[in-house]
Design a protein around this motif. Structure first.
Motif, PDB file in Angstrom:
ATOM      1  N   ALA A 145       4.536  -2.776  -5.484  1.00  0.00           N
ATOM      2  CA  ALA A 145       3.181  -2.557  -4.972  1.00  0.00           C
ATOM      3  C   ALA A 145       2.718  -1.168  -5.379  1.00  0.00           C
ATOM      4  O   ALA A 145       3.451  -0.191  -5.235  1.00  0.00           O
ATOM      5  N   ASN A 146       1.519  -1.104  -5.918  1.00  0.00           N
ATOM      6  CA  ASN A 146       0.877   0.164  -6.278  1.00  0.00           C
ATOM      7  C   ASN A 146      -0.472   0.200  -5.575  1.00  0.00           C
ATOM      8  O   ASN A 146      -1.163  -0.809  -5.522  1.00  0.00           O
ATOM      9  N   GLY A 147      -0.847   1.344  -5.065  1.00  0.00           N
ATOM     10  CA  GLY A 147      -2.134   1.394  -4.384  1.00  0.00           C
ATOM     11  C   GLY A 147      -2.677   2.792  -4.272  1.00  0.00           C
ATOM     12  O   GLY A 147      -1.983   3.778  -4.501  1.00  0.00           O
ATOM     13  N   GLN A 148      -3.947   2.819  -3.908  1.00  0.00           N
ATOM     14  CA  GLN A 148      -4.658   4.084  -3.723  1.00  0.00           C
ATOM     15  C   GLN A 148      -5.480   3.961  -2.449  1.00  0.00           C
ATOM     16  O   GLN A 148      -6.254   3.021  -2.294  1.00  0.00           O
ATOM     17  N   ALA A 149      -5.285   4.900  -1.550  1.00  0.00           N
ATOM     18  CA  ALA A 149      -6.084   4.924  -0.323  1.00  0.00           C
ATOM     19  C   ALA A 149      -7.263   5.871  -0.524  1.00  0.00           C
ATOM     20  O   ALA A 149      -7.150   6.875  -1.238  1.00  0.00           O
ATOM     21  N   PHE A 150      -8.372   5.530   0.099  1.00  0.00           N
ATOM     22  CA  PHE A 150      -9.566   6.378   0.055  1.00  0.00           C
ATOM     23  C   PHE A 150      -9.864   6.831   1.477  1.00  0.00           C
ATOM     24  O   PHE A 150      -9.840   6.036   2.423  1.00  0.00           O
ATOM     25  N   PHE A 151     -10.127   8.131   1.627  1.00  0.00           N
ATOM     26  CA  PHE A 151     -10.283   8.724   2.946  1.00  0.00           C
ATOM     27  C   PHE A 151     -11.707   9.238   3.123  1.00  0.00           C
ATOM     28  O   PHE A 151     -12.358   9.676   2.169  1.00  0.00           O
ATOM     29  N   ASP A 152     -12.174   9.230   4.388  1.00  0.00           N
ATOM     30  CA  ASP A 152     -13.483   9.803   4.677  1.00  0.00           C
ATOM     31  C   ASP A 152     -13.334  11.295   4.942  1.00  0.00           C
ATOM     32  O   ASP A 152     -12.248  11.857   4.805  1.00  0.00           O
ATOM     33  N   ASP A 153     -14.428  11.924   5.333  1.00  0.00           N
ATOM     34  CA  ASP A 153     -14.407  13.370   5.578  1.00  0.00           C
ATOM     35  C   ASP A 153     -13.464  13.768   6.707  1.00  0.00           C
ATOM     36  O   ASP A 153     -13.013  14.907   6.772  1.00  0.00           O
ATOM     37  N   ASN A 154     -13.167  12.839   7.588  1.00  0.00           N
ATOM     38  CA  ASN A 154     -12.264  13.119   8.706  1.00  0.00           C
ATOM     39  C   ASN A 154     -10.806  12.800   8.369  1.00  0.00           C
ATOM     40  O   ASN A 154      -9.963  12.772   9.254  1.00  0.00           O
ATOM     41  N   LYS A 155     -10.572  12.517   7.068  1.00  0.00           N
ATOM     42  CA  LYS A 155      -9.228  12.204   6.572  1.00  0.00           C
ATOM     43  C   LYS A 155      -8.660  10.928   7.184  1.00  0.00           C
ATOM     44  O   LYS A 155      -7.462  10.787   7.391  1.00  0.00           O
ATOM     45  N   VAL A 156      -9.566   9.993   7.439  1.00  0.00           N
ATOM     46  CA  VAL A 156      -9.179   8.676   7.929  1.00  0.00           C
ATOM     47  C   VAL A 156      -9.314   7.706   6.761  1.00  0.00           C
ATOM     48  O   VAL A 156     -10.338   7.689   6.071  1.00  0.00           O
ATOM     49  N   ALA A 157      -8.265   6.902   6.541  1.00  0.00           N
ATOM     50  CA  ALA A 157      -8.313   5.935   5.445  1.00  0.00           C
ATOM     51  C   ALA A 157      -9.386   4.892   5.745  1.00  0.00           C
ATOM     52  O   ALA A 157      -9.390   4.280   6.821  1.00  0.00           O
ATOM     53  N   THR A 158     -10.277   4.725   4.777  1.00  0.00           N
ATOM     54  CA  THR A 158     -11.370   3.763   4.971  1.00  0.00           C
ATOM     55  C   THR A 158     -11.259   2.575   4.033  1.00  0.00           C
ATOM     56  O   THR A 158     -11.842   1.530   4.280  1.00  0.00           O
ATOM     57  N   ARG A 159     -10.532   2.751   2.961  1.00  0.00           N
ATOM     58  CA  ARG A 159     -10.399   1.709   1.952  1.00  0.00           C
ATOM     59  C   ARG A 159      -9.050   1.828   1.269  1.00  0.00           C
ATOM     60  O   ARG A 159      -8.474   2.902   1.200  1.00  0.00           O
ATOM     61  N   PHE A 160      -8.622   0.708   0.710  1.00  0.00           N
ATOM     62  CA  PHE A 160      -7.363   0.689  -0.022  1.00  0.00           C
ATOM     63  C   PHE A 160      -7.520  -0.287  -1.180  1.00  0.00           C
ATOM     64  O   PHE A 160      -7.998  -1.407  -0.992  1.00  0.00           O
ATOM     65  N   ILE A 161      -7.164   0.179  -2.363  1.00  0.00           N
ATOM     66  CA  ILE A 161      -7.180  -0.678  -3.540  1.00  0.00           C
ATOM     67  C   ILE A 161      -5.767  -0.669  -4.116  1.00  0.00           C
ATOM     68  O   ILE A 161      -5.147   0.387  -4.222  1.00  0.00           O
ATOM     69  N   GLY A 162      -5.279  -1.853  -4.490  1.00  0.00           N
ATOM     70  CA  GLY A 162      -3.937  -1.867  -5.032  1.00  0.00           C
ATOM     71  C   GLY A 162      -3.580  -3.186  -5.691  1.00  0.00           C
ATOM     72  O   GLY A 162      -4.391  -4.113  -5.742  1.00  0.00           O
ATOM     73  N   THR A 163      -2.351  -3.219  -6.200  1.00  0.00           N
ATOM     74  CA  THR A 163      -1.833  -4.428  -6.830  1.00  0.00           C
ATOM     75  C   THR A 163      -0.454  -4.719  -6.253  1.00  0.00           C
ATOM     76  O   THR A 163       0.271  -3.812  -5.849  1.00  0.00           O
ATOM     77  N   VAL A 164      -0.127  -5.993  -6.242  1.00  0.00           N
ATOM     78  CA  VAL A 164       1.197  -6.435  -5.836  1.00  0.00           C
ATOM     79  C   VAL A 164       1.675  -7.380  -6.927  1.00  0.00           C
ATOM     80  O   VAL A 164       0.984  -8.346  -7.262  1.00  0.00           O
ATOM     81  N   ILE A 165       2.851  -7.065  -7.500  1.00  0.00           N
ATOM     82  CA  ILE A 165       3.376  -7.838  -8.628  1.00  0.00           C
ATOM     83  C   ILE A 165       4.781  -8.323  -8.277  1.00  0.00           C
ATOM     84  O   ILE A 165       5.598  -7.551  -7.781  1.00  0.00           O
ATOM     85  N   ASP A 166       5.047  -9.572  -8.576  1.00  0.00           N
ATOM     86  CA  ASP A 166       6.395 -10.132  -8.407  1.00  0.00           C
ATOM     87  C   ASP A 166       7.224  -9.693  -9.611  1.00  0.00           C
ATOM     88  O   ASP A 166       6.950 -10.075 -10.743  1.00  0.00           O
ATOM     89  N   ILE A 167       8.251  -8.867  -9.352  1.00  0.00           N
ATOM     90  CA  ILE A 167       9.113  -8.361 -10.427  1.00  0.00           C
ATOM     91  C   ILE A 167      10.531  -8.925 -10.310  1.00  0.00           C
ATOM     92  O   ILE A 167      11.485  -8.352 -10.829  1.00  0.00           O
TER      93      ILE A 167
END
Length: 173
Positions: free
Chosen positions: A18-40
């Motif tokens: 799993a690879n991902g990137q979290a996006f945070f608002d000005d209050n450093k709260v995660a608001t979004r997450f984009i990522g991939t999950v691959i069967d290896i």
């Protein structure tokens, strides 16, 4: 991250990356997450198979090396395997002593550890004067085995009559 999981429907063990990137608002709260999950799973199984095969082959090579060491050390004759050292013109100028058996202690009063990794003319400088060095060079250059008995003496106090049999080793590979 890589992790293992068990499939809910089929109960099979799977490896997941799993690879991902979290996006945070000005209050450093995660608001979004984009990522991939691959069967290896397939690549992990192949990696485990390769690792197992390498371990098995390493074990067999170590066993063979151990057996060869036992055979080498069982000889009552001194055995020293050497590699020619050449200058820029290709002339043999010395020999690196690569392997020695335990019998060298009786004939040369040195342990294999005192010989291996050193050059012939550093440890046994008398080889140049008594003709053994030239014999070794001829064997390397011609591939023809030779034997000789010579008187040996050097500045380190090693002195006596030595019988030498020199055989060129076949190239590996």
């Amino acid at each position: 991250i890589e992790y293992r999981t068990i499939g809910l429907e089929d109960g099979k063990l799977r490896w997941i990356r799993a690879n991902g990137q979290a996006f945070f608002d000005d209050n450093k709260v995660a608001t979004r997450f984009i990522g991939t999950v691959i069967d290896i799973t397939d690549s992990k199984q192949a990696e485990e198979t390769l690792h197992r095969r390498v371990s098995e082959q390493t074990y067999h090579v170590e066993q063979q090396a151990h057996q060869l060491r036992i055979i080498l050390d069982a000889s009552i004759n001194s055995i020293i395997a050497m590699t020619a050292i050449r200058d820029e013109q290709g002339e043999v100028i010395d020999f690196m002593m690569d392997t020695a058996n335990e019998a060298v202690i009786k004939s040369n009063f040195m342990t294999p550890d005192q010989i291996v990794g050193h050059t012939l003319l550093t440890v046994f400088p008398g080889n140049r004067d008594n003709g053994f060095f030239d014999l070794y060079v001829r064997v390397v250059e011609t591939g023809e085995s030779e034997e000789s008995t010579q008187y040996y003496r050097d500045e380190f106090g090693l002195e006596g009559w030595f019988e030498v049999s020199a055989v060129k080793q076949k190239s590996v590979g």
